[in-house]
Motif scaffolding. Sequence first.
Motif, PDB file in Angstrom:
ATOM      1  N   ARG A 321     -39.144  19.367  18.897  1.00 12.03           N
ATOM      2  CA  ARG A 321     -38.541  20.446  18.109  1.00 12.03           C
ATOM      3  C   ARG A 321     -37.815  21.464  18.987  1.00 12.03           C
ATOM      4  O   ARG A 321     -37.002  22.237  18.501  1.00 12.03           O
ATOM      5  CB  ARG A 321     -39.609  21.155  17.268  1.00 12.03           C
ATOM      6  CG  ARG A 321     -40.686  21.855  18.081  1.00 12.03           C
ATOM      7  CD  ARG A 321     -41.718  22.523  17.175  1.00 12.03           C
ATOM      8  NE  ARG A 321     -42.828  23.064  17.954  1.00 12.03           N
ATOM      9  CZ  ARG A 321     -43.873  22.356  18.352  1.00 12.03           C
ATOM     10  NH1 ARG A 321     -43.956  21.077  18.021  1.00 12.03           N
ATOM     11  NH2 ARG A 321     -44.840  22.903  19.059  1.00 12.03           N
ATOM     12  N   GLU A 322     -38.106  21.471  20.305  1.00 11.96           N
ATOM     13  CA  GLU A 322     -37.417  22.363  21.229  1.00 11.96           C
ATOM     14  C   GLU A 322     -36.185  21.704  21.845  1.00 11.96           C
ATOM     15  O   GLU A 322     -35.469  22.350  22.622  1.00 11.96           O
ATOM     16  CB  GLU A 322     -38.368  22.817  22.346  1.00 11.96           C
ATOM     17  CG  GLU A 322     -39.492  23.725  21.868  1.00 11.96           C
ATOM     18  CD  GLU A 322     -40.373  24.197  23.022  1.00 11.96           C
ATOM     19  OE1 GLU A 322     -40.003  23.967  24.208  1.00 11.96           O
ATOM     20  OE2 GLU A 322     -41.441  24.787  22.752  1.00 11.96           O
ATOM     21  N   ARG A 323     -35.945  20.449  21.535  1.00 14.82           N
ATOM     22  CA  ARG A 323     -34.771  19.761  22.075  1.00 14.82           C
ATOM     23  C   ARG A 323     -34.141  18.865  21.004  1.00 14.82           C
ATOM     24  O   ARG A 323     -33.953  17.664  21.199  1.00 14.82           O
ATOM     25  CB  ARG A 323     -35.118  18.976  23.338  1.00 14.82           C
ATOM     26  CG  ARG A 323     -36.301  18.016  23.221  1.00 14.82           C
ATOM     27  CD  ARG A 323     -36.622  17.414  24.588  1.00 14.82           C
ATOM     28  NE  ARG A 323     -37.657  16.411  24.560  1.00 14.82           N
ATOM     29  CZ  ARG A 323     -37.454  15.097  24.609  1.00 14.82           C
ATOM     30  NH1 ARG A 323     -36.222  14.623  24.686  1.00 14.82           N
ATOM     31  NH2 ARG A 323     -38.461  14.253  24.595  1.00 14.82           N
ATOM     32  N   MET A 324     -33.817  19.482  19.870  1.00 15.45           N
ATOM     33  CA  MET A 324     -33.273  18.735  18.744  1.00 15.45           C
ATOM     34  C   MET A 324     -31.902  18.131  19.034  1.00 15.45           C
ATOM     35  O   MET A 324     -31.454  17.233  18.314  1.00 15.45           O
ATOM     36  CB  MET A 324     -33.187  19.632  17.513  1.00 15.45           C
ATOM     37  CG  MET A 324     -34.522  19.831  16.798  1.00 15.45           C
ATOM     38  SD  MET A 324     -35.179  18.272  16.149  1.00 15.45           S
ATOM     39  CE  MET A 324     -36.374  18.871  14.960  1.00 15.45           C
ATOM     40  N   ASP A 325     -31.211  18.624  20.067  1.00 14.33           N
ATOM     41  CA  ASP A 325     -29.926  18.021  20.423  1.00 14.33           C
ATOM     42  C   ASP A 325     -30.095  16.579  20.893  1.00 14.33           C
ATOM     43  O   ASP A 325     -29.116  15.827  20.976  1.00 14.33           O
ATOM     44  CB  ASP A 325     -29.229  18.839  21.510  1.00 14.33           C
ATOM     45  CG  ASP A 325     -28.651  20.136  20.976  1.00 14.33           C
ATOM     46  OD1 ASP A 325     -28.530  20.253  19.742  1.00 14.33           O
ATOM     47  OD2 ASP A 325     -28.336  21.033  21.778  1.00 14.33           O
ATOM     48  N   ASP A 326     -31.339  16.192  21.230  1.00 18.28           N
ATOM     49  CA  ASP A 326     -31.595  14.816  21.640  1.00 18.28           C
ATOM     50  C   ASP A 326     -31.734  13.862  20.453  1.00 18.28           C
ATOM     51  O   ASP A 326     -31.792  12.643  20.646  1.00 18.28           O
ATOM     52  CB  ASP A 326     -32.876  14.740  22.481  1.00 18.28           C
ATOM     53  CG  ASP A 326     -32.659  15.183  23.916  1.00 18.28           C
ATOM     54  OD1 ASP A 326     -31.504  15.189  24.367  1.00 18.28           O
ATOM     55  OD2 ASP A 326     -33.655  15.516  24.593  1.00 18.28           O
ATOM     56  N   LEU A 327     -31.810  14.406  19.238  1.00 19.67           N
ATOM     57  CA  LEU A 327     -32.047  13.556  18.065  1.00 19.67           C
ATOM     58  C   LEU A 327     -31.026  12.418  17.920  1.00 19.67           C
ATOM     59  O   LEU A 327     -31.425  11.265  17.714  1.00 19.67           O
ATOM     60  CB  LEU A 327     -32.055  14.401  16.794  1.00 19.67           C
ATOM     61  CG  LEU A 327     -33.420  14.838  16.252  1.00 19.67           C
ATOM     62  CD1 LEU A 327     -33.244  15.638  14.975  1.00 19.67           C
ATOM     63  CD2 LEU A 327     -34.342  13.658  16.011  1.00 19.67           C
ATOM     64  N   PRO A 328     -29.700  12.679  17.995  1.00 24.73           N
ATOM     65  CA  PRO A 328     -28.754  11.569  17.810  1.00 24.73           C
ATOM     66  C   PRO A 328     -28.972  10.415  18.785  1.00 24.73           C
ATOM     67  O   PRO A 328     -28.990   9.247  18.382  1.00 24.73           O
ATOM     68  CB  PRO A 328     -27.389  12.240  18.036  1.00 24.73           C
ATOM     69  CG  PRO A 328     -27.608  13.678  17.716  1.00 24.73           C
ATOM     70  CD  PRO A 328     -29.000  13.972  18.171  1.00 24.73           C
ATOM     71  N   ALA A 329     -29.172  10.735  20.059  1.00 24.70           N
ATOM     72  CA  ALA A 329     -29.364   9.673  21.060  1.00 24.70           C
ATOM     73  C   ALA A 329     -30.689   8.953  20.853  1.00 24.70           C
ATOM     74  O   ALA A 329     -30.772   7.726  20.992  1.00 24.70           O
ATOM     75  CB  ALA A 329     -29.291  10.270  22.464  1.00 24.70           C
ATOM     76  N   LEU A 330     -31.740   9.697  20.521  1.00 21.27           N
ATOM     77  CA  LEU A 330     -33.051   9.073  20.305  1.00 21.27           C
ATOM     78  C   LEU A 330     -33.027   8.172  19.084  1.00 21.27           C
ATOM     79  O   LEU A 330     -33.546   7.046  19.127  1.00 21.27           O
ATOM     80  CB  LEU A 330     -34.117  10.153  20.148  1.00 21.27           C
ATOM     81  CG  LEU A 330     -34.544  10.882  21.421  1.00 21.27           C
ATOM     82  CD1 LEU A 330     -35.382  12.114  21.085  1.00 21.27           C
ATOM     83  CD2 LEU A 330     -35.342   9.953  22.333  1.00 21.27           C
ATOM     84  N   VAL A 331     -32.448   8.655  17.987  1.00 20.47           N
ATOM     85  CA  VAL A 331     -32.370   7.845  16.769  1.00 20.47           C
ATOM     86  C   VAL A 331     -31.576   6.568  17.040  1.00 20.47           C
ATOM     87  O   VAL A 331     -31.981   5.467  16.652  1.00 20.47           O
ATOM     88  CB  VAL A 331     -31.731   8.661  15.622  1.00 20.47           C
ATOM     89  CG1 VAL A 331     -31.387   7.755  14.444  1.00 20.47           C
ATOM     90  CG2 VAL A 331     -32.678   9.764  15.165  1.00 20.47           C
ATOM     91  N   ASP A 332     -30.465   6.707  17.729  1.00 24.30           N
ATOM     92  CA  ASP A 332     -29.629   5.554  18.062  1.00 24.30           C
ATOM     93  C   ASP A 332     -30.411   4.557  18.917  1.00 24.30           C
ATOM     94  O   ASP A 332     -30.390   3.345  18.674  1.00 24.30           O
ATOM     95  CB  ASP A 332     -28.382   6.032  18.808  1.00 24.30           C
ATOM     96  CG  ASP A 332     -27.364   4.923  18.987  1.00 24.30           C
ATOM     97  OD1 ASP A 332     -26.784   4.492  17.986  1.00 24.30           O
ATOM     98  OD2 ASP A 332     -27.157   4.496  20.144  1.00 24.30           O
TER      99      ASP A 332
END
Length: 465
Positions: A321-332
Amino acid sequence: MSHLNPSEPVLIVDDEEITRRSVKTALLMDGITNIMECADGQEVRERMPTATFSAVVLDLSMPGMPGEQLLRILLEERPETPVIVSTAINDLETAVRCMRAGAFDYLTKPVEQTRLLTSVHHAVERWEIAREMRSLKATELEAPQAFADIITQDRQMLQVFRYVEAIAPTTLPVLVTGETGTGKELVARVIHSLSGRKGGFVTVNVAGLDETLFADTLFGHVKGAYTGADSTREGVVAKAEDGTLFLDEIGDLAADSQIKLLRLLQEREYYPLGTDEPQPTNARFVFASNVDMSRGATQGRFRKDLLYRLQSHQVRIPPLRERMDDLPALVDHFFDKACTALNKKRPAVPRELLTLLRSYSFPGNVRELEGIVFDAVVRHKSHVLSLASFREAIGRPGKEEKAAGSASEAGGNPFETLEKLPTIKQAVSLLIEESLRRAEGNQDAAARLLGLTRSALNKRLNRNP
């Protein structure tokens, strides 16, 4: 759809000029102006030594070099570049073959414009994220390849990486802290990898081990040490000789076992059960905990003198939750991993998925996200991924989705439960996409759902496709 003009060109490969012009026009209307065209595979081969592509839209049926051959070449020589296959061949076996080879998407001509733009947009976004990750790691880390298994572009995480590089060659113990599912063992493995040690990486979860089992697990025993000890068995300390011993959930260690561990760290020697012959060790110790160790020491549940030994170096892994900018790469990344593991074609992912996920706090962190994605892929049956499993997973702990659904059904505010609101542009884009989905691509029907005329919807699509 938000405009995204890539730093490297989108390559269109098709022998039909009218098709190339149609795709190029659609991309230009979407704000993508960095475009390159090739009429056949040989022309692509000639440009590859000097050109880099953010995405490739590839036709399979071309004279000369077959499209599938060019696909294999691109995937082998440019594995970081997403390749979208666009072809009139509506054949399931061909589609499966291309997707298994590594194609990013498979589109059957004639391709609906919104479908094409969605696929290109996701491909370019994926490439840009990967490029940013490679750039950050390459410019700020001495050994970026050691961190390849940790998917991130977050500045906090890169600071952690730099600290890990600095402490890895030392022999002092390391304490890795972070919530459940943040990737503490991955960081421990990187520490071992960068330490230069010739021995192996040995892991033990110490939670629930009583004093005897802890001692036997760590130190081993000689034959006859206790009833049932029919043979000599070495412990994990011996197995980690010249390497790294990783003890997970150290905050749950029993009081008597804490004394034994303190003695091991102080004396750098231990006694296998059943013998009074001390055995030296040169293993490197890395510990992990998902609880507040300082609070445990203050409350008397953990020895302060042992804590001081454990945290000679301390690494804190931030929660998702402190690094939500990582969501697109992680989901991919997790979609690729799940589809490969389950031998499934990668589904088309609705853009609103990221908006939905950003409204959730992920108490289980990256591990929870991986499980949610895998569950969605297991359930997936149609071409477009359903968000039902995501809504169900996110709604279980906090019932945010249930509350949102009730508000919507009652004519209330569907956004009131979201922690982070979408922008106006994102909201309009999601409304248009949902209307087209419900109308099964029929723009007249979609316009009626939105209370618009067909021409008004077309204007919206051109402005926000």
